[in-house]
Design a protein around this motif. Sequence first.
Motif, PDB file in Angstrom:
ATOM      1  N   ILE A 150       0.909  -1.166   0.120  1.00  0.00           N
ATOM      2  CA  ILE A 150      -0.090   0.031   0.030  1.00  0.00           C
ATOM      3  C   ILE A 150       1.012   1.187   0.039  1.00  0.00           C
ATOM      4  O   ILE A 150       1.565   1.428   0.966  1.00  0.00           O
ATOM      5  N   SER A 151       0.993   2.020  -1.372  1.00  0.00           N
ATOM      6  CA  SER A 151       1.775   3.298  -1.181  1.00  0.00           C
ATOM      7  C   SER A 151       0.803   4.469  -1.331  1.00  0.00           C
ATOM      8  O   SER A 151      -0.022   4.371  -2.165  1.00  0.00           O
ATOM      9  N   SER A 152       1.418   5.494  -0.751  1.00  0.00           N
ATOM     10  CA  SER A 152       0.616   6.743  -0.732  1.00  0.00           C
ATOM     11  C   SER A 152       1.524   7.970  -0.218  1.00  0.00           C
ATOM     12  O   SER A 152       2.464   7.689   0.311  1.00  0.00           O
ATOM     13  N   GLN A 153       1.231   9.077  -0.889  1.00  0.00           N
ATOM     14  CA  GLN A 153       1.872  10.310  -0.363  1.00  0.00           C
ATOM     15  C   GLN A 153       1.011  11.068   0.785  1.00  0.00           C
ATOM     16  O   GLN A 153       1.344  12.269   0.949  1.00  0.00           O
ATOM     17  N   VAL A 154       0.129  10.622   1.150  1.00  0.00           N
ATOM     18  CA  VAL A 154      -0.739  11.382   2.268  1.00  0.00           C
ATOM     19  C   VAL A 154      -0.737  10.627   3.324  1.00  0.00           C
ATOM     20  O   VAL A 154      -0.570   9.183   3.435  1.00  0.00           O
TER      21      VAL A 154
END
Length: 495
Positions: free
Chosen positions: A61-65
């Motif tokens: 699971i990748s995210s910038q938030v």
Amino acid sequence: MSLINVANLTFAYDGSYDTIFDNVSFQVDTDWKLGFTGRNGRGKTTFLNLLTGKYEYRGTISSQVEFEYFPFQVDNDELNTIEVVESIYPDYVHWELLRELSLLQVEDDVLYRPFRSLSNGEQTKIMLAALFLKENSFLLIDEPTNHLDMEARKIVSRYLNSKKGFILVSHDRAFLDRCVDHILSINKTNIEIQRGNFSDWWENKQRQDHYELAENEKLKKDIKRLNESAKQKSDWSHEVEKTKNGTRNSGSKVDKGYIGHKAAKMMKRSKAIEGRQQAAAEDKSKLLKNVESAETLKLTQLPYPKNQLAELDHVTLYYGGKAVCRDVSFTIEKGDRIAVTGRNGSGKSSILKLICGDNIDHDGNFRKGSQLQISYVSQDTSFLHGNLTHFARNHNIDESLFKAILRKLDFSRQQFEKDIASFSGGQKKKVLIAKSLSEQAHLHIWDEPLNFIDVISRMQIEDLLLEYEPTIVFVEHDSEFCSHIATKVVELQKD
């Protein structure tokens, strides 16, 4: 705009053989107002917890938030509300907080009252306001409507519609329609995302389900016809092949070459039909994987000898010596489906408990028919524990009927072996509803029966009440449910 990428996500709880997610992949735009739906026990809250890193999982699971979970855990509710806001977001700007509270129609003075003195609806609004002040955060909002009355739901839905960047778990159809622009649904075999609100998603799902059901019936007929044709061609081929070693009726010599060619041609046709059978079977196997089971529920109330079951005549209710509602008058007659509505704190649950026979402080006249049998569903599920067999025996209900109702409400047989305390909030509520439907009663009293219950089960319960037309008095903040079910509405005003 940025993306939340979920790739090959696989998860099961330690010690459990039930895989919640199996190799799931999808993307979410952080600008979306994303409604999250799916039947109870499918893993909605689990998925939110995976996003926040609460559990270990396989995949990525990748995210910038950053993810923020609602409801926020308040460790000390004796603190003033302003201090609770500071614990959620120490760097908040005061005028921005006041702006958010204004949008949510919360008075400024609540900030200087102990958090525990606020109503559940006020607490919900305070936490949402504080969390939305955080920059670069994506909110995971888990069933906020369970503590909101109808008016508060309209206010919060308008507030959420003005925002972006959240996943909202809710089973309230009208609420979702007012504030989301995409739907993420956990189906039986996959997770899918569609653009639009809940009604758009539901219309598409029904259209797809109807298509697959019709296609399934067509393929079943095709497979049956092909089976019969293949058997016929195969039988003919074997019969023709047998004549190669015999003679014609005229006694002339058999043309083995001609007969062999004819038999081979028939066998070739039979093989072609088998190929079409296989293709049809493969097409059929791809259908109906996500068609939800929603079997019909049944309810049989005991007959009551009189038309009128109970009456409230100018009743005033008191809580802690203070009147919570005044001058309430209505009758309960056979076939009535009475929705008791009003804002939180207006005495709705107290009215239901009075009808059930609880010792509620009141003035005025309350009359109830003699020998009236009542089945009650409470808001509270915290007392539920033990297995379903013991639960049925302790409440003197038919275990087979009780479990059959739960099966129709999407319980798996594996669920029957677990402790009720481990069930999801919606599953616990279904236990209470199944108990009520299993009881012998003249009157059903249900206090917020749909809290946490998934949309499809809500529709099953609606269909049940519309078909069997039982006498029921209920409190429920799902506006769709009330508008479909109620034959009478009693609206209480806070004193």
